[in-house]
Design a protein around this motif. Structure first.
Motif, PDB file in Angstrom:
ATOM      1  N   LYS A   1       0.808  -1.236   0.000  1.00 29.58           N
ATOM      2  CA  LYS A   1       0.000   0.000   0.000  1.00 29.58           C
ATOM      3  C   LYS A   1       0.836   1.278   0.000  1.00 29.58           C
ATOM      4  CE  LYS A   1      -2.333  -1.592   3.630  1.00 29.58           C
ATOM      5  NZ  LYS A   1      -3.182  -1.591   4.797  1.00 29.58           N
ATOM      6  N   LEU A   2       2.151   1.150  -0.051  1.00 30.78           N
ATOM      7  CA  LEU A   2       3.002   2.351  -0.014  1.00 30.78           C
ATOM      8  C   LEU A   2       2.953   3.085  -1.354  1.00 30.78           C
ATOM      9  CD1 LEU A   2       6.189   0.823   1.678  1.00 30.78           C
ATOM     10  CD2 LEU A   2       4.475   2.277   2.737  1.00 30.78           C
ATOM     11  N   PRO A   3       3.286   4.378  -1.359  1.00 31.61           N
ATOM     12  CA  PRO A   3       3.329   5.097  -2.637  1.00 31.61           C
ATOM     13  C   PRO A   3       4.457   4.644  -3.568  1.00 31.61           C
ATOM     14  CG  PRO A   3       3.888   6.561  -0.800  1.00 31.61           C
ATOM     15  CD  PRO A   3       3.448   5.264  -0.207  1.00 31.61           C
ATOM     16  N   ALA A   4       5.495   4.017  -3.035  1.00 34.66           N
ATOM     17  CA  ALA A   4       6.564   3.467  -3.876  1.00 34.66           C
ATOM     18  C   ALA A   4       6.045   2.214  -4.594  1.00 34.66           C
ATOM     19  CB  ALA A   4       7.773   3.110  -3.012  1.00 34.66           C
ATOM     20  N   LYS A   5       6.768   1.796  -5.650  1.00 39.41           N
ATOM     21  CA  LYS A   5       6.342   0.591  -6.380  1.00 39.41           C
ATOM     22  C   LYS A   5       6.951  -0.674  -5.774  1.00 39.41           C
ATOM     23  CE  LYS A   5       6.011   2.934 -10.873  1.00 39.41           C
ATOM     24  NZ  LYS A   5       7.122   3.888 -11.048  1.00 39.41           N
ATOM     25  N   TYR A   6       8.178  -0.556  -5.297  1.00 41.43           N
ATOM     26  CA  TYR A   6       8.888  -1.715  -4.755  1.00 41.43           C
ATOM     27  C   TYR A   6       9.546  -1.357  -3.433  1.00 41.43           C
ATOM     28  CZ  TYR A   6       8.812  -3.357  -9.621  1.00 41.43           C
ATOM     29  OH  TYR A   6       8.430  -3.750 -10.870  1.00 41.43           O
ATOM     30  N   VAL A   7       9.826  -2.394  -2.636  1.00 41.13           N
ATOM     31  CA  VAL A   7      10.727  -2.245  -1.488  1.00 41.13           C
ATOM     32  C   VAL A   7      11.934  -3.140  -1.747  1.00 41.13           C
ATOM     33  CG1 VAL A   7      11.070  -2.548   0.995  1.00 41.13           C
ATOM     34  CG2 VAL A   7       8.846  -1.765   0.149  1.00 41.13           C
ATOM     35  N   ILE A   8      13.112  -2.548  -1.649  1.00 43.07           N
ATOM     36  CA  ILE A   8      14.351  -3.328  -1.692  1.00 43.07           C
ATOM     37  C   ILE A   8      14.803  -3.497  -0.252  1.00 43.07           C
ATOM     38  CG2 ILE A   8      16.794  -3.265  -2.356  1.00 43.07           C
ATOM     39  CD1 ILE A   8      15.893  -1.952  -4.989  1.00 43.07           C
ATOM     40  N   HIS A   9      14.853  -4.741   0.198  1.00 38.76           N
ATOM     41  CA  HIS A   9      15.234  -5.032   1.587  1.00 38.76           C
ATOM     42  C   HIS A   9      16.717  -5.372   1.589  1.00 38.76           C
ATOM     43  CE1 HIS A   9      10.902  -5.673   2.650  1.00 38.76           C
ATOM     44  NE2 HIS A   9      10.861  -5.967   1.365  1.00 38.76           N
ATOM     45  N   THR A  10      17.488  -4.609   2.339  1.00 40.48           N
ATOM     46  CA  THR A  10      18.892  -4.955   2.490  1.00 40.48           C
ATOM     47  C   THR A  10      19.186  -5.119   3.970  1.00 40.48           C
ATOM     48  OG1 THR A  10      21.154  -4.404   1.813  1.00 40.48           O
ATOM     49  CG2 THR A  10      19.810  -2.580   2.603  1.00 40.48           C
ATOM     50  N   VAL A  11      20.265  -5.818   4.280  1.00 35.63           N
ATOM     51  CA  VAL A  11      20.612  -6.050   5.686  1.00 35.63           C
ATOM     52  C   VAL A  11      21.960  -5.400   5.956  1.00 35.63           C
ATOM     53  CG1 VAL A  11      20.979  -7.800   7.471  1.00 35.63           C
ATOM     54  CG2 VAL A  11      19.341  -8.221   5.616  1.00 35.63           C
ATOM     55  N   GLY A  12      21.947  -4.367   6.774  1.00 34.93           N
ATOM     56  CA  GLY A  12      23.179  -3.709   7.166  1.00 34.93           C
ATOM     57  C   GLY A  12      23.863  -4.502   8.267  1.00 34.93           C
ATOM     58  N   PRO A  13      25.142  -4.219   8.516  1.00 38.21           N
ATOM     59  CA  PRO A  13      25.862  -4.931   9.581  1.00 38.21           C
ATOM     60  C   PRO A  13      25.530  -4.391  10.970  1.00 38.21           C
ATOM     61  CG  PRO A  13      27.287  -3.299   8.577  1.00 38.21           C
ATOM     62  CD  PRO A  13      25.998  -3.255   7.808  1.00 38.21           C
ATOM     63  N   VAL A  14      25.568  -5.278  11.959  1.00 39.54           N
ATOM     64  CA  VAL A  14      25.542  -4.858  13.361  1.00 39.54           C
ATOM     65  C   VAL A  14      26.955  -4.349  13.649  1.00 39.54           C
ATOM     66  CG1 VAL A  14      25.261  -5.626  15.757  1.00 39.54           C
ATOM     67  CG2 VAL A  14      23.872  -6.655  13.945  1.00 39.54           C
ATOM     68  N   TYR A  15      27.072  -3.163  14.277  1.00 45.65           N
ATOM     69  CA  TYR A  15      28.405  -2.583  14.473  1.00 45.65           C
ATOM     70  C   TYR A  15      29.067  -3.155  15.716  1.00 45.65           C
ATOM     71  CZ  TYR A  15      32.134   0.824  14.003  1.00 45.65           C
ATOM     72  OH  TYR A  15      33.352   1.422  13.810  1.00 45.65           O
ATOM     73  N   SER A  16      29.752  -4.282  15.547  1.00 44.80           N
ATOM     74  CA  SER A  16      30.544  -4.851  16.644  1.00 44.80           C
ATOM     75  C   SER A  16      31.587  -5.748  16.006  1.00 44.80           C
ATOM     76  CB  SER A  16      29.656  -5.671  17.582  1.00 44.80           C
ATOM     77  OG  SER A  16      29.103  -6.742  16.871  1.00 44.80           O
ATOM     78  N   GLY A  17      32.670  -6.022  16.716  1.00 48.12           N
ATOM     79  CA  GLY A  17      33.709  -6.887  16.170  1.00 48.12           C
ATOM     80  C   GLY A  17      34.601  -6.152  15.186  1.00 48.12           C
ATOM     81  N   ASP A  18      34.867  -6.779  14.029  1.00 45.90           N
ATOM     82  CA  ASP A  18      35.810  -6.255  13.036  1.00 45.90           C
ATOM     83  C   ASP A  18      35.213  -5.033  12.316  1.00 45.90           C
ATOM     84  OD1 ASP A  18      37.386  -5.747  10.823  1.00 45.90           O
ATOM     85  OD2 ASP A  18      37.722  -7.869  10.370  1.00 45.90           O
ATOM     86  N   LYS A  19      35.699  -3.835  12.700  1.00 45.61           N
ATOM     87  CA  LYS A  19      35.119  -2.592  12.186  1.00 45.61           C
ATOM     88  C   LYS A  19      35.316  -2.439  10.673  1.00 45.61           C
ATOM     89  CE  LYS A  19      34.072  -1.111  16.419  1.00 45.61           C
ATOM     90  NZ  LYS A  19      34.193  -2.301  17.274  1.00 45.61           N
ATOM     91  N   ALA A  20      36.507  -2.805  10.188  1.00 45.13           N
ATOM     92  CA  ALA A  20      36.781  -2.662   8.745  1.00 45.13           C
ATOM     93  C   ALA A  20      35.839  -3.553   7.934  1.00 45.13           C
ATOM     94  CB  ALA A  20      38.230  -3.009   8.440  1.00 45.13           C
ATOM     95  N   GLU A  21      35.608  -4.745   8.443  1.00 44.40           N
ATOM     96  CA  GLU A  21      34.692  -5.659   7.745  1.00 44.40           C
ATOM     97  C   GLU A  21      33.268  -5.083   7.740  1.00 44.40           C
ATOM     98  OE1 GLU A  21      34.033  -9.344   9.779  1.00 44.40           O
ATOM     99  OE2 GLU A  21      32.843 -10.144   8.123  1.00 44.40           O
ATOM    100  N   LYS A  22      32.881  -4.471   8.866  1.00 42.66           N
ATOM    101  CA  LYS A  22      31.533  -3.900   8.966  1.00 42.66           C
ATOM    102  C   LYS A  22      31.360  -2.730   8.007  1.00 42.66           C
ATOM    103  CE  LYS A  22      30.668  -7.063  11.670  1.00 42.66           C
ATOM    104  NZ  LYS A  22      29.872  -7.339  12.808  1.00 42.66           N
ATOM    105  N   GLU A  23      32.429  -1.950   7.833  1.00 42.92           N
ATOM    106  CA  GLU A  23      32.374  -0.817   6.889  1.00 42.92           C
ATOM    107  C   GLU A  23      32.172  -1.329   5.466  1.00 42.92           C
ATOM    108  OE1 GLU A  23      35.848   1.572   7.664  1.00 42.92           O
ATOM    109  OE2 GLU A  23      35.195   1.958   9.724  1.00 42.92           O
TER     110      GLU A  23
END
Ligand code: AR6
Length: 174
Positions: A72-94
């Motif tokens: 029901k949103l005004p957009a046509k699609y939702v793109i679902h992405t999963v960001g990193p939880v910021y803990s552990g290896d910071k460079a990998e998370k970036e």
């Protein structure tokens, strides 16, 4: 390519674009924050598509992206992405945060999407530091637009004042 980038303060569920991006989790079954707002406003059609994707491929890994209806949103699609939880290896998370942006844009291009809006992925419940996350988001989107003809508009939708002001500064400094 900053002529294609816009900054908006507010609620991403209200934005009229081809696709809005959701800061989801790997289960794709919804949650709090912007994910909860998108599922609430878009209705059960989004969750039904997410469940179908889960049944097919077992969810969505960190840094990857999947696409569903926007219900029901005004957009046509939702793109679902999963960001990193910021803990552990910071460079990998970036790197994973950059991948969340670039894979969302790549999926958009594959689906002939021209206009796309991003929330500030990982900067809420996943605790990524906002200044670094904004830097990565702007740099990744600029880099993608430099090498792509398909996307005509990328909107950064900031819900809070701190993120808005960080993006405003970054987009003014070219
Ligand atoms: N429109 C735009 N931005 C929003 C909205 C909205 N309606 N609501 C919140 N934000 P978060 P994450 C901003 O926590 O850190 C969920 O439970 C918010 O101010 O939504 O990637 C998922 O299921 C913040 O700046 O996402 C995952 O489990 C930004 O959206 C987990 O949270 C992202 O905050 C993902 O955590």
């Amino acid at each position: 390519m900053d002529s294609k980038i816009k900054l908006v303060k507010g609620d991403i569920t209200k934005i009229e674009v081809d696709a809005i991006v959701n800061a989801a989790n790997s289960s794709l079954l919804g949650g709090g924050g912007v994910d909860g707002a998108i599922h609430r406003a878009g209705g059960e059609a989004i969750l039904n598509d997410c469940i179908a994707i889960r049944n097919r491929q077992g969810g969505c890994k960190t840094g990857e992206a999947v696409i569903t209806t926007a219900g029901k949103l005004p957009a046509k699609y939702v793109i679902h992405t999963v960001g990193p939880v910021y803990s552990g290896d910071k460079a990998e998370k970036e790197q994973l945060l950059a991948k969340a942006y670039s894979n969302s844009l790549q999926l958009a291009v594959e689906n002939n999407i021209k206009t796309i809006a991003f929330p500030n992925i990982s900067t809420g419940i996943y605790h990524f530091p906002k200044p670094k996350a904004a830097e990565i988001a702007v740099a990744t989107v600029r880099d993608f637009l430099d090498n792509d003809e398909g996307i005509t508009e990328v909107i950064f939708v900031c819900f809070d004042d701190e993120n808005y002001s960080l993006y405003d500064d970054l987009l003014k400094a070219t």
